[in-house]
Motif scaffolding. Structure first.
Motif, PDB file in Angstrom:
ATOM      1  N   ARG A   1      43.562  48.947  37.443  1.00 61.59           N
ATOM      2  CA  ARG A   1      43.028  48.754  38.799  1.00 61.59           C
ATOM      3  C   ARG A   1      41.550  48.368  38.760  1.00 61.59           C
ATOM      4  N   ASP A   2      40.804  48.881  37.779  1.00 63.82           N
ATOM      5  CA  ASP A   2      39.400  48.508  37.648  1.00 63.82           C
ATOM      6  C   ASP A   2      39.254  47.054  37.220  1.00 63.82           C
ATOM      7  N   LEU A   3      40.155  46.611  36.350  1.00 64.25           N
ATOM      8  CA  LEU A   3      40.143  45.208  35.935  1.00 64.25           C
ATOM      9  C   LEU A   3      40.401  44.300  37.138  1.00 64.25           C
ATOM     10  N   LEU A   4      41.424  44.629  37.916  1.00 63.58           N
ATOM     11  CA  LEU A   4      41.749  43.816  39.090  1.00 63.58           C
ATOM     12  C   LEU A   4      40.621  43.834  40.108  1.00 63.58           C
ATOM     13  N   LEU A   5      40.019  44.992  40.326  1.00 67.89           N
ATOM     14  CA  LEU A   5      38.904  45.093  41.273  1.00 67.89           C
ATOM     15  C   LEU A   5      37.732  44.234  40.815  1.00 67.89           C
ATOM     16  N   TYR A   6      37.439  44.254  39.523  1.00 62.46           N
ATOM     17  CA  TYR A   6      36.361  43.422  38.991  1.00 62.46           C
ATOM     18  C   TYR A   6      36.631  41.948  39.263  1.00 62.46           C
ATOM     19  N   LEU A   7      37.862  41.519  38.972  1.00 59.69           N
ATOM     20  CA  LEU A   7      38.216  40.115  39.199  1.00 59.69           C
ATOM     21  C   LEU A   7      38.074  39.752  40.675  1.00 59.69           C
ATOM     22  N   ASP A   8      38.565  40.624  41.553  1.00 58.86           N
ATOM     23  CA  ASP A   8      38.469  40.373  42.997  1.00 58.86           C
ATOM     24  C   ASP A   8      37.017  40.286  43.447  1.00 58.86           C
ATOM     25  N   GLU A   9      36.216  41.253  43.023  1.00 62.81           N
ATOM     26  CA  GLU A   9      34.813  41.309  43.458  1.00 62.81           C
ATOM     27  C   GLU A   9      33.982  40.160  42.904  1.00 62.81           C
ATOM     28  N   ASN A  10      34.449  39.547  41.843  1.00 63.45           N
ATOM     29  CA  ASN A  10      33.713  38.435  41.250  1.00 63.45           C
ATOM     30  C   ASN A  10      34.341  37.085  41.564  1.00 63.45           C
ATOM     31  N   GLY A  11      35.234  37.062  42.533  1.00 60.96           N
ATOM     32  CA  GLY A  11      35.792  35.811  43.029  1.00 60.96           C
ATOM     33  C   GLY A  11      36.707  35.083  42.063  1.00 60.96           C
ATOM     34  N   ILE A  12      37.280  35.824  41.126  1.00 60.53           N
ATOM     35  CA  ILE A  12      38.204  35.210  40.174  1.00 60.53           C
ATOM     36  C   ILE A  12      39.596  35.339  40.778  1.00 60.53           C
ATOM     37  N   THR A  13      40.025  34.272  41.457  1.00 62.27           N
ATOM     38  CA  THR A  13      41.260  34.336  42.234  1.00 62.27           C
ATOM     39  C   THR A  13      42.358  33.418  41.716  1.00 62.27           C
ATOM     40  N   GLU A  14      42.009  32.417  40.935  1.00 59.31           N
ATOM     41  CA  GLU A  14      43.004  31.464  40.429  1.00 59.31           C
ATOM     42  C   GLU A  14      43.882  32.173  39.388  1.00 59.31           C
ATOM     43  N   LYS A  15      45.197  32.068  39.549  1.00 56.73           N
ATOM     44  CA  LYS A  15      46.137  32.844  38.739  1.00 56.73           C
ATOM     45  C   LYS A  15      45.946  32.674  37.240  1.00 56.73           C
ATOM     46  N   ASP A  16      45.837  31.446  36.757  1.00 56.90           N
ATOM     47  CA  ASP A  16      45.678  31.237  35.311  1.00 56.90           C
ATOM     48  C   ASP A  16      44.388  31.867  34.788  1.00 56.90           C
ATOM     49  N   GLU A  17      43.312  31.722  35.544  1.00 56.76           N
ATOM     50  CA  GLU A  17      42.041  32.318  35.123  1.00 56.76           C
ATOM     51  C   GLU A  17      42.132  33.845  35.120  1.00 56.76           C
ATOM     52  N   ARG A  18      42.767  34.413  36.143  1.00 57.59           N
ATOM     53  CA  ARG A  18      42.953  35.870  36.196  1.00 57.59           C
ATOM     54  C   ARG A  18      43.779  36.347  35.007  1.00 57.59           C
ATOM     55  N   ASP A  19      44.883  35.636  34.750  1.00 56.84           N
ATOM     56  CA  ASP A  19      45.750  36.012  33.633  1.00 56.84           C
ATOM     57  C   ASP A  19      44.997  35.948  32.310  1.00 56.84           C
ATOM     58  N   ASP A  20      44.206  34.898  32.121  1.00 55.95           N
ATOM     59  CA  ASP A  20      43.419  34.763  30.891  1.00 55.95           C
ATOM     60  C   ASP A  20      42.408  35.896  30.757  1.00 55.95           C
ATOM     61  N   MET A  21      41.693  36.181  31.843  1.00 60.13           N
ATOM     62  CA  MET A  21      40.690  37.250  31.807  1.00 60.13           C
ATOM     63  C   MET A  21      41.351  38.599  31.521  1.00 60.13           C
ATOM     64  N   LEU A  22      42.461  38.878  32.190  1.00 59.46           N
ATOM     65  CA  LEU A  22      43.160  40.144  31.962  1.00 59.46           C
ATOM     66  C   LEU A  22      43.614  40.261  30.515  1.00 59.46           C
ATOM     67  N   TYR A  23      44.169  39.191  29.988  1.00 58.03           N
ATOM     68  CA  TYR A  23      44.626  39.214  28.603  1.00 58.03           C
ATOM     69  C   TYR A  23      43.463  39.489  27.646  1.00 58.03           C
ATOM     70  N   LEU A  24      42.391  38.734  27.804  1.00 60.34           N
ATOM     71  CA  LEU A  24      41.244  38.887  26.907  1.00 60.34           C
ATOM     72  C   LEU A  24      40.605  40.265  27.035  1.00 60.34           C
TER      73      LEU A  24
END
Length: 86
Positions: free
Chosen positions: A43-66
């Protein structure tokens, strides 16, 4: 003086700077208990992505994986240390 382990760290490639910054920001949200460092909460990972405007699915998936891969390596390293070493 700067500790040797700090000086020995590799440079982060420019194309991974955002991932490294995210990891550094998120690592402070870890829970620690019974002498073991816990993983980053999903949930912290998702919140970080949301708060930093990372909304595009492929970019989110890449960030989560890394981030999860980095977290796994970090946990293996830090939880394997002798507690007496600090």
């Amino acid at each position: 003086p700067i500790p040797g382990w700090v000086l020995a760290q590799p440079e982060v490639p420019e194309h991974l700077a955002d991932v490294w910054a995210a990891f550094q920001a998120l690592t402070t949200s870890r829970q620690i208990g019974f002498g073991v460092v816990g993983p980053l909460a999903y949930r912290d990972l998702l919140l970080y992505l949301d708060e930093n405007g990372i909304t595009e699915k492929d970019e989110r998936d890449d960030m989560l994986y890394l981030l999860r891969e980095m977290d796994g390596e970090y946990l293996r390293h830090v939880n394997a240390r002798d507690p007496k070493e600090g």
